[in-house]
Design an enzyme around this catalytic site. Structure first.
Site, mmCIF file in Angstrom:
data_model
loop_
_atom_site.group_PDB
_atom_site.id
_atom_site.type_symbol
_atom_site.label_atom_id
_atom_site.label_comp_id
_atom_site.label_asym_id
_atom_site.label_seq_id
_atom_site.Cartn_x
_atom_site.Cartn_y
_atom_site.Cartn_z
ATOM 1 N N HIS A 53 -39.664 -29.705 43.230
ATOM 2 C CA HIS A 53 -39.349 -29.156 41.923
ATOM 3 C C HIS A 53 -39.846 -27.710 41.837
ATOM 4 C CE1 HIS A 53 -39.202 -33.458 40.022
ATOM 5 N NE2 HIS A 53 -38.329 -33.278 40.983
ATOM 6 N N GLU A 55 -41.839 -26.242 39.592
ATOM 7 C CA GLU A 55 -43.238 -25.975 39.205
ATOM 8 C C GLU A 55 -44.183 -25.965 40.412
ATOM 9 O OE1 GLU A 55 -41.149 -28.190 37.976
ATOM 10 O OE2 GLU A 55 -41.672 -28.869 35.973
ATOM 11 N N CYS A 87 -45.118 -33.500 38.319
ATOM 12 C CA CYS A 87 -45.452 -32.076 38.212
ATOM 13 C C CYS A 87 -46.637 -31.872 37.286
ATOM 14 C CB CYS A 87 -44.248 -31.290 37.705
ATOM 15 S SG CYS A 87 -42.968 -31.146 38.953
ATOM 16 N N ALA A 167 8.445 -23.520 34.375
ATOM 17 C CA ALA A 167 9.202 -24.771 34.277
ATOM 18 C C ALA A 167 9.610 -25.279 35.661
ATOM 19 C CB ALA A 167 10.432 -24.554 33.396
ATOM 20 N N ARG A 187 -17.198 -22.542 39.878
ATOM 21 C CA ARG A 187 -17.138 -23.610 40.895
ATOM 22 C C ARG A 187 -18.477 -23.733 41.614
ATOM 23 N NH1 ARG A 187 -11.478 -22.352 44.005
ATOM 24 N NH2 ARG A 187 -10.162 -23.086 42.304
ATOM 25 N N ASP A 203 0.256 -27.744 43.444
ATOM 26 C CA ASP A 203 -0.355 -26.501 43.945
ATOM 27 C C ASP A 203 -0.964 -26.622 45.341
ATOM 28 O OD1 ASP A 203 0.291 -25.662 41.438
ATOM 29 O OD2 ASP A 203 -1.759 -25.598 40.660
ATOM 30 N N GLU A 299 -10.463 -28.438 36.758
ATOM 31 C CA GLU A 299 -9.439 -27.427 36.982
ATOM 32 C C GLU A 299 -8.073 -28.079 37.075
ATOM 33 O OE1 GLU A 299 -10.131 -24.242 39.714
ATOM 34 O OE2 GLU A 299 -12.292 -24.583 39.722
ATOM 35 N N LEU A 304 -4.225 -33.903 32.258
ATOM 36 C CA LEU A 304 -5.620 -34.339 32.363
ATOM 37 C C LEU A 304 -6.460 -33.703 31.252
ATOM 38 C CD1 LEU A 304 -7.884 -35.810 33.791
ATOM 39 C CD2 LEU A 304 -8.075 -33.899 35.404
HETATM 40 N N1 LIG Z 1 -2.997 -22.808 34.453
HETATM 41 C C1 LIG Z 1 -3.907 -23.678 34.800
HETATM 42 O O1 LIG Z 1 -5.097 -23.529 34.503
HETATM 43 C C2 LIG Z 1 -3.502 -24.858 35.619
HETATM 44 C C3 LIG Z 1 -4.484 -25.682 36.202
HETATM 45 C C4 LIG Z 1 -4.081 -26.779 36.929
HETATM 46 C C5 LIG Z 1 -2.734 -27.056 37.064
HETATM 47 N N2 LIG Z 1 -1.816 -26.245 36.498
HETATM 48 C C6 LIG Z 1 -0.388 -26.556 36.608
HETATM 49 O O2 LIG Z 1 -0.163 -27.760 35.915
HETATM 50 C C7 LIG Z 1 0.872 -28.491 36.564
HETATM 51 C C8 LIG Z 1 0.387 -29.905 36.820
HETATM 52 O O3 LIG Z 1 0.115 -30.461 35.554
HETATM 53 P P1 LIG Z 1 -0.388 -31.913 35.355
HETATM 54 O O4 LIG Z 1 -0.738 -32.007 33.925
HETATM 55 O O5 LIG Z 1 0.587 -32.879 35.926
HETATM 56 O O6 LIG Z 1 -1.674 -31.948 36.313
HETATM 57 P P2 LIG Z 1 -3.011 -32.811 36.212
HETATM 58 O O7 LIG Z 1 -3.400 -32.916 34.799
HETATM 59 O O8 LIG Z 1 -3.965 -32.188 37.141
HETATM 60 O O9 LIG Z 1 -2.593 -34.234 36.762
HETATM 61 C C9 LIG Z 1 -2.014 -35.172 35.905
HETATM 62 C C10 LIG Z 1 -1.909 -36.499 36.611
HETATM 63 O O10 LIG Z 1 -3.183 -37.065 36.821
HETATM 64 C C11 LIG Z 1 -3.039 -38.463 36.895
HETATM 65 N N3 LIG Z 1 -3.933 -39.167 35.993
HETATM 66 C C12 LIG Z 1 -4.570 -40.317 36.305
HETATM 67 N N4 LIG Z 1 -5.220 -40.782 35.272
HETATM 68 C C13 LIG Z 1 -4.988 -39.945 34.244
HETATM 69 C C14 LIG Z 1 -5.389 -39.940 32.891
HETATM 70 N N5 LIG Z 1 -6.166 -40.899 32.363
HETATM 71 N N6 LIG Z 1 -4.951 -38.944 32.098
HETATM 72 C C15 LIG Z 1 -4.167 -37.969 32.590
HETATM 73 N N7 LIG Z 1 -3.765 -37.915 33.877
HETATM 74 C C16 LIG Z 1 -4.163 -38.893 34.696
HETATM 75 C C17 LIG Z 1 -1.612 -38.789 36.429
HETATM 76 O O11 LIG Z 1 -0.814 -39.065 37.587
HETATM 77 P P3 LIG Z 1 -0.791 -40.568 38.177
HETATM 78 O O12 LIG Z 1 -0.398 -41.468 37.025
HETATM 79 O O13 LIG Z 1 0.168 -40.561 39.271
HETATM 80 O O14 LIG Z 1 -2.173 -40.847 38.634
HETATM 81 C C18 LIG Z 1 -1.151 -37.490 35.804
HETATM 82 O O15 LIG Z 1 0.231 -37.284 35.850
HETATM 83 C C19 LIG Z 1 1.224 -27.736 37.821
HETATM 84 O O16 LIG Z 1 2.380 -26.995 37.574
HETATM 85 C C20 LIG Z 1 0.047 -26.819 38.025
HETATM 86 O O17 LIG Z 1 0.431 -25.615 38.665
HETATM 87 C C21 LIG Z 1 -2.166 -25.165 35.775
#
Ligand SMILES: NC(=O)c1ccc[n+]([C@@H]2O[C@H](COP(=O)([O-])OP(=O)(O)OC[C@H]3O[C@@H](n4cnc5c(N)ncnc54)[C@H](OP(=O)(O)O)[C@@H]3O)[C@@H](O)[C@H]2O)c1
Length: 369
Positions: A53, A55, A87, A167, A187, A203, A299, A304
């Site tokens: 730790h 201290e 400590c 899109a 990170r 990505d 991220e 999500l």
């Molecule tokens: N600008 C930014 O900061 C940023 C960051 C990251 C991504 N992006 C963009 O976002 C797009 C992807 O978006 P996204 O929303 O699909 O990505 P995400 O949120 O990273 O992944 C979503 C997937 O996670 C899985 N998941 C499992 N449990 C979940 C829960 N309880 N709640 C939500 N999701 C859950 C689901 O797929 P399953 O059901 O198959 O498990 C869901 O479709 C890409 O175009 C990427 O380039 C942008």
């Protein structure tokens, strides 16, 4: 600023440098100061891996000179026998006369006992100096011991008109190099990075720290993937032996997909599904907490992010906004309804607004007042 505040700021800075390296323990900074002269006699911070730790390291650096000195520490000194002796014993044995401590440790094994033991030993103890800064630095530890999960910092980048992806399939660059550098520093200060399988597939990210001098600070990468669709050809799978990758999935994952990922060194763990058939996020974060992770940086994409807001699992959120606009072409909206509602007054407050090159980063924190 008083001398006490100056030395506590130094202790906080020392502790902050180790964020992301000390889990499951907090990264604690400590400074030993000669009371009469204000001379710094020794400094320390929790070592990588969480031991020793801060201290005892600061006390060892001060040596005999610590007798009668003041110790500044960013978190209440531990009072229990863990893998290291308490400590509080080291502080009493060193003859410290005064302890200035920023924050009480909510860990039930400590929870005020550290300060009380020092007082019983004749040490003058003052608590609460820069408590807010210390609470921010120790949010991972505090959230893990009080809620059994890591503190989650959500990061999303968006265009000026609110989109986080185009899109179509083309990859959209939203932020510039200064903001990208800041993201890499976040990170480095995290114990793990979290994404959903949507981001992994769209990505194919590496999610490593690529800042000069910090290449060794890449944290664990965690993917939420209900049906185990992560490709063995993905960067996350192919580099799992260099930078660990953990996939949390459900019982619906096919055994062959699991075998293929595990053969590459990817760790795969099963967690419960939620009512909608996705991963139960509360259970997923509890699993990560049980592994000792304290600081989680999300991220992932907007799905999500919104689900995390709905489940009330976000401690802090940073929205990075770039100058570009998608206009009528449109795309994927960064903020879903739950996250929008949370940030617009659902228990969050704005704590920082930064200009990062051409981008701005606004950070919100859960309001704990
Ligand atoms: N600008 C930014 O900061 C940023 C960051 C990251 C991504 N992006 C963009 O976002 C797009 C992807 O978006 P996204 O929303 O699909 O990505 P995400 O949120 O990273 O992944 C979503 C997937 O996670 C899985 N998941 C499992 N449990 C979940 C829960 N309880 N709640 C939500 N999701 C859950 C689901 O797929 P399953 O059901 O198959 O498990 C869901 O479709 C890409 O175009 C990427 O380039 C942008």
């Amino acid at each position: 600023m008083s001398d006490d505040a100056t030395f506590m700021r130094l202790a906080l800075a020392l502790g902050r440098r180790g964020l992301g390296t000390t889990w499951p323990n907090p990264s604690v900074g400590a400074v030993v100061v000669e009371a009469a002269t204000g001379r710094i006699l020794g400094t320390g911070a929790t070592a990588p891996g969480g031991r020793p730790h801060g201290e005892p390291l600061a006390l060892a650096a001060a040596g005999e000179a610590a007798r009668g000195a003041t110790l500044y520490v960013t978190l209440e000194p531990c009072s229990h026998h863990g893998r290291t002796p308490p400590c509080t014993d080291a502080i009493l044995a060193a003859g410290i006369a005064r302890v200035v401590s920023a924050l009480e440790d909510p860990d039930p094994r400590v929870a005020g006992r550290g300060h009380a033991l020092l007082r019983q030993g004749g040490v003058a103890v003052e608590t609460g100096l820069m408590r807010e800064a210390a609470a921010r630095d120790h949010i991972g530890h505090v959230t893990r011991v009080t809620r059994g999960r890591p503190a989650l910092h959500l990061k999303l980048a968006r265009t000026r008109d609110g989109f986080c992806a185009a899109a179509g399939p083309e990859r959209l660059r939203i932020t510039g190099p200064v903001a990208d550098g800041a993201v890499h520093l976040w990170r480095a200060h995290a114990d793990a990075i979290l994404i959903g399988i949507g981001t992994a597939r769209a990505d194919d990210p590496a999610l490593t720290v690529r800042l000069p001098g910090l290449a060794g600070r890449s944290p664990l990468r965690v993917v939420l993937d209900t049906h185990l669709r992560l490709s063995p050809a993905s960067v996350l799978a192919r580099t799992a032996r260099d930078t660990p990758t953990l996939v949390l999935t459900t019982r619906s994952a096919p055994a062959h997909a699991r075998r293929a990922l595990e053969a590459l060194g990817v760790a795969v763990a099963t967690v419960p599904a939620d009512a909608a058939g996705g991963i139960d996020l509360t259970a997923a974060l509890a699993d990560l907490g049980a592994r000792g992770l304290t600081r989680l940086c999300s991220e992932g994409g907007p799905r999500l992010a919104d689900a995390l807001a709905r489940a009330d699992l976000i401690e802090a959120c940073t929205l990075v906004t770039g100058p570009a606009e998608l206009g009528t072409a449109g795309g994927l909206r960064a903020l879903g309804p739950a996250l929008r509602a949370a940030l617009a007054g659902g228990g969050f407050r704005t704590v920082e607004a930064l200009r990062l090159g051409a981008d701005t980063a606004v950070t919100y924190e859960r309001d704990r007042t």
